[in-house]
Design an enzyme around this catalytic site. Sequence first.
Site, PDB file in Angstrom:
ATOM      1  CB  CYS A 184      -5.789  -1.743   0.282  1.00  0.00           C
ATOM      2  SG  CYS A 184      -5.364  -1.244   1.950  1.00  0.00           S
ATOM      3  CB  CYS A 198      -0.921  -6.820   4.300  1.00  0.00           C
ATOM      4  SG  CYS A 198      -0.257  -5.194   3.847  1.00  0.00           S
TER       5      CYS A 198
HETATM    6  N1  DGL Z   1      -1.575  -2.846   1.531  1.00  0.00           N
HETATM    7  C1  DGL Z   1      -2.499  -2.682   2.561  1.00  0.00           C
HETATM    8  C2  DGL Z   1      -3.262  -3.933   2.923  1.00  0.00           C
HETATM    9  O1  DGL Z   1      -3.453  -4.784   2.085  1.00  0.00           O
HETATM   10  C3  DGL Z   1      -2.303  -1.676   3.666  1.00  0.00           C
HETATM   11  C4  DGL Z   1      -0.954  -1.460   4.228  1.00  0.00           C
HETATM   12  C5  DGL Z   1      -0.911  -0.214   5.104  1.00  0.00           C
HETATM   13  O2  DGL Z   1      -1.044   0.879   4.537  1.00  0.00           O
HETATM   14  O3  DGL Z   1      -0.745  -0.346   6.321  1.00  0.00           O
HETATM   15  O4  DGL Z   1      -3.740  -4.080   4.030  1.00  0.00           O
END
Ligand code: DGL
Length: 264
Positions: free
Chosen positions: A70, A182
């Site tokens: 993440c 993301c």
């Molecule tokens: N998947 C996450 C990232 O890579 C976060 C997405 C979220 O929860 O807003 O930033």
Amino acid sequence: MTIGFFDSGLGGLSVLAESLRKLPDQDYLYMADTLHVPYGSKTNAEVKEYVFQAVERMMAEGIDALVVACNTATSIAVEDLRAMYDLPIVGMEPAVKPAVEMNRATGKRVLVTATLLTLTMPRYYALVNRVDEGGIVDSLPLPELVHYCENLQFDPDVMVPYFQSKLAPYNLDDYGIIVLGCTHYPFYADILRSMLPPHIGIVDGNAGTVRRLSALLNRFGIAGSGSGSVTFRCMGNEPAYLDKMQTALAFISERLEARENSKN
Ligand code: DGL
């Protein structure tokens, strides 16, 4: 050995799918923070607290290495996690550096997409300052995309108009690369490919993250003697979400395989 993968929700499965292909002899524990997804619209302090709660649960189950799959959680908590826990930790950041390097010869711009929180963190500013000598990087938050992904909304009839409206202010002739910063966004790589002009490359940090994981596992002598098993966990313990994770992993693994096959 068990490698822990952590994300706010389904996004980190796009990284796990890559890891299952490249490191099939490890076992995996995947944790989604279903109590707090999405992270992108929370505050820095909130996300830091949530990440520690989730990693604490993963540690209690027993993991030998951790991938913070993440970008948002990494930008907020990875240094503190490394200070707190004595295990190899791999974080993620938008793939701005490879994108700028790949684009250098074309003279075109780079569009980095990520959560608003990632794009407003000092870590992101520092990264762009370090690698973007020519001032060619633009940043675009896509806050709705995490919500679409969490609802397994992959219908082009919905998603193409969404991307068209987000990209409308940009002259795509000026851009050479779009960075998916993301981990939820690579679920939409095929839809983006189908609608973007062919000269625009789509880059994410997943392969690079798995390469770093592999190097770290070698360095720490964490031999792969597992079978590629995946244990799914979520902070809210919702059975329906565990099913959703399996569906999402199958979806992204299939697309990854199709993409790799089309390269060969
Ligand atoms: N998947 C996450 C990232 O890579 C976060 C997405 C979220 O929860 O807003 O930033």
